[in-house]
Enzyme design. Structure first.
Site, PDB file in Angstrom:
ATOM      1  N   PRO A  83     -30.048  65.564 -76.270  1.00  0.00           N
ATOM      2  CA  PRO A  83     -28.716  65.723 -76.243  1.00  0.00           C
ATOM      3  C   PRO A  83     -28.312  66.722 -77.336  1.00  0.00           C
ATOM      4  CG  PRO A  83     -29.384  63.699 -77.230  1.00  0.00           C
ATOM      5  CD  PRO A  83     -29.863  64.034 -76.723  1.00  0.00           C
ATOM      6  N   CYS A 101     -25.940  61.064 -85.474  1.00  0.00           N
ATOM      7  CA  CYS A 101     -25.478  61.396 -86.287  1.00  0.00           C
ATOM      8  C   CYS A 101     -24.633  61.894 -86.909  1.00  0.00           C
ATOM      9  CB  CYS A 101     -24.719  62.170 -84.522  1.00  0.00           C
ATOM     10  SG  CYS A 101     -23.339  63.614 -85.094  1.00  0.00           S
TER      11      CYS A 101
HETATM   12  C1  LIG Z   1     -26.198  72.521 -82.061  1.00  0.00           C
HETATM   13  C2  LIG Z   1     -26.853  70.796 -81.274  1.00  0.00           C
HETATM   14  C3  LIG Z   1     -26.392  69.959 -81.077  1.00  0.00           C
HETATM   15  C4  LIG Z   1     -27.277  68.647 -81.333  1.00  0.00           C
HETATM   16  N1  LIG Z   1     -25.749  67.869 -80.831  1.00  0.00           N
HETATM   17  C5  LIG Z   1     -26.617  66.064 -80.611  1.00  0.00           C
HETATM   18  C6  LIG Z   1     -25.941  65.543 -80.407  1.00  0.00           C
HETATM   19  O1  LIG Z   1     -24.273  65.613 -79.694  1.00  0.00           O
HETATM   20  N2  LIG Z   1     -25.868  64.157 -79.998  1.00  0.00           N
HETATM   21  C7  LIG Z   1     -27.538  63.838 -80.537  1.00  0.00           C
HETATM   22  O2  LIG Z   1     -27.987  62.638 -80.203  1.00  0.00           O
HETATM   23  N3  LIG Z   1     -28.590  64.867 -81.115  1.00  0.00           N
HETATM   24  C8  LIG Z   1     -27.767  65.718 -81.056  1.00  0.00           C
HETATM   25  N4  LIG Z   1     -28.571  66.649 -81.704  1.00  0.00           N
HETATM   26  C9  LIG Z   1     -29.912  66.718 -82.408  1.00  0.00           C
HETATM   27  C10 LIG Z   1     -30.673  67.034 -81.239  1.00  0.00           C
HETATM   28  O3  LIG Z   1     -30.568  66.245 -80.074  1.00  0.00           O
HETATM   29  C11 LIG Z   1     -32.280  67.062 -82.010  1.00  0.00           C
HETATM   30  O4  LIG Z   1     -32.725  64.994 -82.363  1.00  0.00           O
HETATM   31  C12 LIG Z   1     -32.937  67.810 -82.700  1.00  0.00           C
HETATM   32  O5  LIG Z   1     -32.431  68.801 -82.423  1.00  0.00           O
HETATM   33  C13 LIG Z   1     -34.490  67.840 -83.038  1.00  0.00           C
HETATM   34  O6  LIG Z   1     -34.696  68.225 -82.792  1.00  0.00           O
HETATM   35  P1  LIG Z   1     -35.368  69.102 -82.247  1.00  0.00           P
HETATM   36  O7  LIG Z   1     -36.201  69.925 -83.570  1.00  0.00           O
HETATM   37  O8  LIG Z   1     -36.713  69.491 -81.063  1.00  0.00           O
HETATM   38  O9  LIG Z   1     -34.062  70.161 -81.819  1.00  0.00           O
HETATM   39  C14 LIG Z   1     -28.017  68.220 -81.846  1.00  0.00           C
HETATM   40  C15 LIG Z   1     -29.114  69.284 -82.468  1.00  0.00           C
HETATM   41  C16 LIG Z   1     -28.435  70.598 -81.917  1.00  0.00           C
HETATM   42  C17 LIG Z   1     -29.032  71.605 -82.890  1.00  0.00           C
END
Ligand SMILES: Cc1cc2nc3c(=O)[nH]c(=O)nc-3n(C[C@H](O)[C@H](O)[C@H](O)COP(=O)(O)O)c2cc1C
Length: 328
Positions: free
Chosen positions: A14, A97
């Site tokens: 998400p 979050c």
């Molecule tokens: C722009 C953005 C918005 C995000 N919004 C949410 C969100 O709405 N809910 C959530 O649980 N995590 C949110 N995250 C965190 C991601 O779900 C994820 O946990 C985090 O980016 C780490 O994973 P990655 O290293 O693969 O990006 C967000 C991340 C980014 C970059």
């Protein structure tokens, strides 16, 4: 507890302002199997806001999870019920979050230290809907960052009825860091998530944080049940093109970028006809040629204003033509 039949080997995280229905459609063109998540939707927004806008999705998006943000068990259950009635396959609760806005509302990551309330929320949602209830969390918050803290959280919340945890393998610092920094500065600790899976083998554990290649994802599946990918799926979506083959033993022919673009164009034209702005669609596909020689030109075409003489279909055809001529 309902049986959880969703295959969670790969999921797309998400992401606020990113994982709307258009992006999710695009993801589905890359993988038929990955579980897709909405952006976090707060209970207040869903109960009082523009429900259609938040919940709308295309049938192709299944399996599809809604992520809820909130801390009131009755409101969360009401939202879960609404989502289930609309056809969502899973309800996910955001316990990760760290933003100020979310902390002010006393939900998200700060709930990690209130396992009783998280349990009440999970229990109330689970007794209201038949679809699985899952929790997305961190390995800790602030000084509450020991293995035992995470273990107690997972244990208590699982007893309340949650058998699937998505764990972002870094803690969150609740003051002093922006949400962006909270995705970069606290170090990743994959071993801690692996240990949770070893200790709770009957739970479904998905690991998240920092994955950028399918090979990494495949090797994580030796330790956990699933891997969730966020930023890399947005920035370099084509990394997923072999996901079905490598992770799901699906032998469907591999698609080219141009084939994916062609399919997305058909969807986009349909959506534009039903009132969506073209930029709200094309913004999600800017990363498709990441690392390719035509990437700059492609990105520029999508970012520049659309020539007045072209309608949406002609414009998208022009974008496709421009990359088709670029050797990739
Ligand atoms: C722009 C953005 C918005 C995000 N919004 C949410 C969100 O709405 N809910 C959530 O649980 N995590 C949110 N995250 C965190 C991601 O779900 C994820 O946990 C985090 O980016 C780490 O994973 P990655 O290293 O693969 O990006 C967000 C991340 C980014 C970059």
């Amino acid at each position: 507890m309902p049986t959880n039949q969703i295959d969670r080997r790969l999921s797309i995280a998400p992401m606020m302002d990113h994982t709307d229905k258009h992006f999710r459609y695009f993801m589905r063109l890359l993988s038929k199997h990955a579980v897709l998540y909405t952006e976090m939707i707060t209970t207040g927004a869903l109960i009082h806001g523009d429900r259609k806008r938040f919940l709308e999705f295309n049938q192709i998006e299944h399996p599809l999870a809604i992520q809820l943000g909130g801390n009131n068990p009755a409101n969360l259950a009401e939202c879960a019920h609404i989502a289930e009635s609309e056809g969502y396959d899973e309800v996910n609760l955001n316990i990760g979050c760290p933003s100020d806005r979310v902390q002010n509302g006393q939900f998200g990551a700060c709930l990690m230290s209130n396992t009783e309330l998280v349990s009440d929320c999970v229990n109330k949602i689970q007794s209201t809907v038949k679809i699985p209830v899952t929790v997305k969390t961190r390995i800790g918050i602030d000084e509450q960052d020991s293995y035992e803290f995470l273990e107690k959280f997972v244990n208590t919340v699982s007893v309340a009825g949650c058998n699937t945890f998505i764990i972002h393998a870094r803690k969150a610092l609740l003051s002093g860091l922006s949400p962006k920094q909270n995705r970069e500065i606290p170090p990743l600790n994959y071993e801690r998530v692996h240990k949770i899976k070893q200790q709770f083998p009957s739970l479904n554990i998905t690991i998240n944080g920092g994955f950028t290649e399918l090979a990494q994802i495949k090797s994580q599946l030796e330790h956990v049940d699933g891997v969730m990918v966020g930023r890399a799926a947005y920035q370099n979506p084509f990394m997923l093109v072999q996901a079905d083959k490598l992770l799901y033993e699906d032998d469907s022919p591999l698609q080219t970028r141009e084939e994916i673009l062609g399919k997305f164009k058909n969807y986009a034209v349909e959506q534009i006809e039903s009132g969506f702005n073209i930029k709200s669609l094309t913004r999600h596909i800017i990363g498709l040629y990441q690392g390719q020689s035509g990437a700059r030109k492609y990105r520029r075409m999508l970012s520049d204003a659309i020539p007045k003489e072209l309608n949406a279909c002609q414009y998208l055809d022009k974008v496709i033509q421009s990359v088709s001529r670029t050797p990739t």
